[in-house]
Design an enzyme around this catalytic site. Structure first.
Site, PDB file in Angstrom:
ATOM      1  CB  SER A   1      -0.873   0.017   1.249  1.00 42.71           C
ATOM      2  OG  SER A   1      -0.032   0.185   2.378  1.00 42.71           O
ATOM      3  CE  LYS A   2      -2.850   5.667  -2.670  1.00 36.83           C
ATOM      4  NZ  LYS A   2      -3.407   5.840  -3.987  1.00 36.83           N
ATOM      5  NE  ARG A   3      -2.891   4.709   4.706  1.00 36.41           N
ATOM      6  CZ  ARG A   3      -3.387   5.929   4.847  1.00 36.41           C
ATOM      7  NH1 ARG A   3      -2.934   6.715   5.789  1.00 36.41           N
ATOM      8  NH2 ARG A   3      -4.330   6.347   4.056  1.00 36.41           N
TER       9      ARG A   3
ATOM     10  N   GLY B   1      -8.282   6.204  -0.202  1.00 36.91           N
ATOM     11  CA  GLY B   1      -7.142   6.483  -1.060  1.00 36.91           C
ATOM     12  C   GLY B   1      -6.079   5.420  -0.986  1.00 36.91           C
TER      13      GLY B   1
END
Ligand code: GLU
Length: 530
Positions: free
Chosen positions: A255-257, A528
């Site tokens: 995940s982009k987190r 998001g």
């Protein structure tokens, strides 16, 4: 499988930035097609109009081209089985839906939304998994055809057998059996006439003569539905292969987190396409076994992969997308460049003319000679080292300092959520979107502390050209990447603190005047996420 020529495909949806997972699927599909002397197709899966994002399709093309994952057939290059954009194939789906119903494999369902909502509520109240109860399943098909012809709104559903099981053979997992009781009479064509993913994907894979469906693990649970759709048409099911999901270091789904996931980020940060491809090739594979004494070699090229890769031998244990490993592999490719190639590529990276032109208004006021260019423009041209001391405003006591670091972590998270939705990525839009962030500054913070954290995150410095203009020029993927890096450079607040904060956000106190607004209000955490 029959001896049809090998044809593989990827079918990304244009819903956001081109994702590293798309490149991973692209790589493996390309390699398998090349090994079989066949074709690799790019299809754009754009039937879900609510998630469609303008510009995303072009970005997918651009990123895959940068990587050298060239497709033989696709929306831009054409081919004999086109069109290759699902939104341009609706007539084909309609025709096939009629055929599917005529074969008795599907049926028309006229249940109203109100009835379905009520049904779902009742099932939920009884703590059952909501599912369609099959009311229209056994209605007279001639009657259904008459009502449909009269223009009555309806959907088309898959007729899943009431008992028994469907077994699909996955290339990596062997036979996987799904009891029909766990499947639904899925909607195949929606009321607006658009097909769902399942139906469009099966029709296309058949008409495009795909022989190997190689896709992410998350689609494995859809495989029995697809097997039933293929069987319903009387078509031969392609070889199915569900690839392991890429994972963050903590084993959660990538995940982009936790990691930058946009391919454009890696391009703009100066990774080599061959480095990134090599790294992706290592996900589930050890590399060609042609090292000394048959040892595997972890640095290799795309051609090496075509020569040595064996899809059926891929390891399933969730491969970890480890940025440190990626840098290490990339460095090996970088250091192998002959000086002349190095010079050409370094020049192309640094001195992309349009990039320098855009830089001019920001750096000219800050320089007197070209000798100062590298220093003034350092954070546009190269990576930054994150400085926690600049990200967090100074406080008097250690506990106060720790509390401020915690707030900085949350503030950067809020900023990421807001910035994620800025489109188009212009200074004016950034300014507008981030106003709410300053107003919602944590207790004891001034808006300028929030903006300082953003400035330090993108530049590693306290003085830069104007913030929004700098972000615009840096571009979305690199700006978000750096904000994520900054966040990871700070200690992560305890789970308790995160929950507390989440609760406070869900029941916000009276918002200060000017906070939020259409573009400024942060959304719940998780929105998001890739
Ligand atoms: N559109 C789907 C995706 O985004 C395609 C899945 C498939 O390959 O069937 O992953």
């Amino acid at each position: 499988m029959s001896d049809r020529p090998v044809r593989t495909r990827i079918a990304p949806s244009p819903t956001g930035d081109p994702h590293v997972g798309t490149a991973y699927m692209g790589l493996v599909n390309l390699v398998v097609a090349r090994q079989g002397g066949g074709q690799f197709l790019l299809r754009i899966d754009d039937t879900d109009r609510t998630r469609y994002r303008a510009g995303s399709e072009e970005a997918i093309f651009e990123a895959l081209r940068w990587l050298g994952l060239t497709w033989d057939e696709g929306p831009d290059v054409g081919g004999p089985k086109g069109p290759y954009r699902q939104s341009e194939r609706t007539a084909l789906y309609r025709e096939h839906a009629d055929l599917f119903v005529a074969r008795g494999a599907g049926y028309r369902c006229f249940c109203s939304k109100e009835r379905l909502d009520a049904l779902r509520d009742e099932q939920r109240a009884r703590k059952e998994t909501p599912r369609y109860d099959g009311r229209c399943r056994d209605a007279d098909p001639a009657e259904g055809a008459r009502r449909a012809a009269a223009g009555e709104p309806h959907v088309v559903r898959l007729r899943v057998p009431t008992d028994g099981t469907t077994t699909v053979r996955d290339l990596l997992r062997g036979d996987v059996t799904f009891p029909h009781a766990d499947l639904q009479d899925q909607v195949l064509v929606k009321e607006d006439g658009f097909p769902t993913y399942h139906f469009a994907s099966c029709v296309d894979d058949h008409l495009m003569e795909i022989t190997h469906i190689i896709r992410a693990e998350e689609w494995l649970t859809s495989a029995p539905l697809h097997a039933l759709i293929f069987a319903g048409f009387g078509w031969e099911l392609p070889v199915l292969c569900h690839m392991p999901l890429l994972r963050n270091a903590d084993k959660s789904k990538i995940s982009k987190r936790k990691n930058p996931t946009s391919l454009l980020y890696y391009r703009d940060a100066g990774f080599l396409p061959e480095g990134l491809l090599n790294f992706l090739g290592l996900m589930g594979w050890g590399g060609p076994k042609d090292g000394e004494g048959g040892a595997s070699r972890e640095v290799f090229t795309l051609d090496d992969m075509v020569r040595h890769f064996r899809l059926a031998e891929l390891a399933l244990g969730g491969p970890v997308f480890d940025p440190a490993k990626l840098r290490h592999i990339n460095a090996a490719h970088l250091r192998a460049l002959p000086a002349r190639t190095f010079a050409a590529r370094a020049l192309a990276f640094l001195a992309d003319e349009s990039r320098l032109e855009a830089l001019a208004p920001l750096v000219l006021p800050r320089m007197e000679t070209f000798g100062q260019l590298a220093q003034v423009a350092d954070f546009f041209l190269g990576d930054v080292t994150q400085r926690p001391d600049l990200l967090v405003p100074a406080r008097k006591t250690p506990p106060e300092q720790a509390a401020a670091a915690e707030e900085a972590w949350f503030a950067l998270g809020d900023a990421l959520e807001v910035l994620e939705r800025v489109d188009p990525w212009t200074a004016a839009n950034l300014d507008q979107a981030c106003r709410g962030l300053g107003d919602a500054a944590p207790a004891g913070w001034k808006p300028k502390d929030v903006f300082m954290a953003l400035r330090a995150a993108i530049s590693g410095k306290t003085a830069t050209p104007p913030l929004w203009e700098s972000m615009e020029l840096l571009g979305k993927s690199r700006t978000l990447g750096r904000l994520g890096d900054a966040r990871r450079a700070l200690p992560e607040p305890s789970k308790k603190a995160q929950e507390r904060r989440e609760k406070a956000r869900r029941a916000p106190p009276a918002a200060p005047a000017g906070a939020g607004g259409p573009t400024g209000a942060p959304t719940p955490a998780g929105a998001g996420e890739a």
